[in-house]
Scaffold this motif. Structure first.
Motif, short mmCIF file in Angstrom:
data_model
loop_
_atom_site.label_atom_id
_atom_site.label_comp_id
_atom_site.label_asym_id
_atom_site.label_seq_id
_atom_site.Cartn_x
_atom_site.Cartn_y
_atom_site.Cartn_z
N LEU A 136 5.06 14.32 18.57
CA LEU A 136 4.59 13.91 19.89
C LEU A 136 5.71 13.32 20.74
O LEU A 136 5.84 13.65 21.92
CB LEU A 136 3.49 12.85 19.75
CG LEU A 136 2.14 13.31 19.22
CD1 LEU A 136 1.26 12.11 18.91
CD2 LEU A 136 1.46 14.22 20.24
N VAL A 147 4.34 5.46 22.03
CA VAL A 147 3.36 6.10 21.15
C VAL A 147 2.93 5.13 20.05
O VAL A 147 1.73 4.99 19.75
CB VAL A 147 3.93 7.39 20.55
CG1 VAL A 147 2.99 7.94 19.48
CG2 VAL A 147 4.13 8.44 21.65
N ASP A 171 -3.98 12.04 16.84
CA ASP A 171 -4.39 12.62 18.12
C ASP A 171 -5.71 12.03 18.62
O ASP A 171 -5.89 11.82 19.82
CB ASP A 171 -4.49 14.14 17.98
CG ASP A 171 -3.12 14.78 17.83
OD1 ASP A 171 -2.50 15.11 18.85
OD2 ASP A 171 -2.66 14.91 16.68
N LEU A 174 -5.00 8.69 20.19
CA LEU A 174 -4.10 8.71 21.35
C LEU A 174 -4.64 9.55 22.51
O LEU A 174 -3.90 9.93 23.40
CB LEU A 174 -2.71 9.22 20.95
CG LEU A 174 -1.94 8.31 19.99
CD1 LEU A 174 -0.60 8.92 19.65
CD2 LEU A 174 -1.77 6.92 20.57
N GLU A 175 -5.91 9.86 22.51
CA GLU A 175 -6.52 10.57 23.63
C GLU A 175 -6.76 9.60 24.79
O GLU A 175 -6.72 8.39 24.63
CB GLU A 175 -7.84 11.22 23.20
CG GLU A 175 -7.66 12.49 22.39
CD GLU A 175 -6.97 13.59 23.18
OE1 GLU A 175 -7.21 13.72 24.40
OE2 GLU A 175 -6.16 14.32 22.59
N ARG A 179 -2.72 8.60 26.12
CA ARG A 179 -2.02 9.87 26.31
C ARG A 179 -1.43 9.95 27.72
O ARG A 179 -0.29 10.39 27.90
CB ARG A 179 -2.99 11.02 26.06
CG ARG A 179 -2.39 12.40 26.28
CD ARG A 179 -3.38 13.45 25.88
NE ARG A 179 -2.84 14.80 26.06
CZ ARG A 179 -3.28 15.85 25.39
NH1 ARG A 179 -4.25 15.71 24.50
NH2 ARG A 179 -2.76 17.03 25.61
N GLU A 180 -2.21 9.54 28.72
CA GLU A 180 -1.71 9.59 30.09
C GLU A 180 -0.54 8.63 30.29
O GLU A 180 0.40 8.93 31.02
CB GLU A 180 -2.84 9.25 31.06
CG GLU A 180 -3.92 10.31 31.12
CD GLU A 180 -3.36 11.69 31.44
OE1 GLU A 180 -2.52 11.79 32.36
OE2 GLU A 180 -3.73 12.66 30.75
N GLN A 182 1.67 7.75 28.03
CA GLN A 182 2.84 8.37 27.40
C GLN A 182 3.39 9.50 28.25
O GLN A 182 4.61 9.64 28.40
CB GLN A 182 2.45 8.88 26.01
CG GLN A 182 2.04 7.80 25.05
CD GLN A 182 1.12 8.33 23.97
OE1 GLN A 182 1.17 9.51 23.62
NE2 GLN A 182 0.25 7.48 23.44
N ARG A 183 2.50 10.31 28.81
CA ARG A 183 2.95 11.42 29.64
C ARG A 183 3.66 10.88 30.89
O ARG A 183 4.66 11.44 31.34
CB ARG A 183 1.76 12.29 30.02
CG ARG A 183 2.17 13.49 30.86
CD ARG A 183 1.15 14.60 30.81
NE ARG A 183 -0.22 14.14 30.87
CZ ARG A 183 -1.27 14.88 30.51
NH1 ARG A 183 -1.09 16.11 30.06
NH2 ARG A 183 -2.49 14.41 30.59
N ARG A 238 4.76 15.37 24.10
CA ARG A 238 4.56 14.58 25.33
C ARG A 238 5.55 14.98 26.41
O ARG A 238 5.26 14.90 27.60
CB ARG A 238 4.67 13.08 25.01
CG ARG A 238 3.51 12.55 24.16
CD ARG A 238 2.17 12.78 24.85
NE ARG A 238 1.09 12.12 24.14
CZ ARG A 238 0.15 12.75 23.46
NH1 ARG A 238 0.16 14.07 23.38
NH2 ARG A 238 -0.82 12.08 22.86
N GLU A 241 4.19 18.16 27.96
CA GLU A 241 3.10 17.84 28.89
C GLU A 241 3.65 17.36 30.22
O GLU A 241 3.16 17.73 31.29
CB GLU A 241 2.18 16.81 28.27
CG GLU A 241 1.38 17.33 27.09
CD GLU A 241 0.57 16.24 26.41
OE1 GLU A 241 0.54 15.11 26.94
OE2 GLU A 241 -0.04 16.52 25.37
#
Length: 250
Positions: A136, A147, A171, A174-175, A179-180, A182-183, A238, A241
């Protein structure tokens, strides 16, 4: 912007002040048998209007000071060819990022430096969890720590101990908002270099296989490209993404 001389507010670290300080450090290094100086975030100077003076001061101060070995974390300075001394930084910089996954010949999921960082952030992780985190986040310390922090927070909310986590849990935990976050961090790390983003997109194309040892120092130093078990360049999920790329295949 820094002042060139000491002002009414008192002393501050200016380009000239930096040269004087390193000269004194060099004199002390001769008596101590040498000094290694770690210089973090030098690349932030590239966004200022005084960058030429500052980079010039770094370059000439260290060239003139025997006994002082500088190690810079400054990968973005490589990209700005307008900077006097940019070739100097290419030749002397040792970027401080975590080694690629392929840096370890053990069967475990992470090399020692990345395993140590993961252990500090979230003790008790098994190899499957470590391998998934690596896929990731890759080798950039900020993204890896992000993360790990999000995973620890999500696991704590659900009452799950780190030692009980399995690869398939990562996963799920981390949804959503983690996740946002990290992105968004990956996007900020990429924002200063369109060239780096374009290169990472090239590396992520299906069917491309580039050994990391053949990549330029600039790309490896970014910490945003990793390696698989065969030593081939891999763009972490990531980062993919943040680049608007689909998830990599198995």
């Amino acid at each position: 912007a820094p002042e060139w001389d000491v002002g009414a507010a008192g002393p501050s670290l200016t380009p000239r002040g930096l040269e004087r300080w390193v000269a004194r450090l060099g004199a002390a290094a001769g008596r101590a048998g040498g000094v290694c100086l770690l210089v973090d975030d030098v690349d932030l100077a590239a966004a200022t209007d005084w960058k030429v003076a500052f980079v010039g001061a770094l370059r000439f101060a260290f060239q003139a000071s025997a006994g002082v070995t500088p190690i810079y974390a400054a990968w973005r300075l490589y990209i700005d060819e307008s900077l006097p001394g940019s070739n100097y930084f290419r030749n002397v910089t040792h970027p401080i990022f975590l080694e690629p996954l392929a840096g370890s010949h053990r069967a475990a999921g992470l090399p020692d430096a990345r395993r140590a960082l993961a252990g500090r952030g979230l003790p008790g992780l098994d190899d499957g969890v470590l391998a998934r985190i690596s896929a990731l986040a890759g080798g950039h310390p900020q993204l890896l720590q992000c993360v790990l922090g999000d995973l620890a927070e999500s696991a704590a909310r659900r009452g799950i101990a780190a030692g009980a986590l399995r690869e398939g849990d990562v996963d799920r935990l981390l949804e959503g908002a983690p996740r946002e976050r990290q992105r968004a961090l990956a996007a900020r790390l990429l924002a200063d270099s369109a060239d780096l983003a374009a290169t990472l997109r090239e590396l992520a194309l299906p069917g491309r296989a580039y050994p990391t040892q053949h990549l330029s120092k600039v790309i490896v130093a970014s910490g945003l490209v990793d390696a698989d078990a065969a030593g081939l360049a891999r763009v972490p999920e990531r980062v993919r993404e943040a680049l608007g790329l689909p998830a990599a295949g198995p």
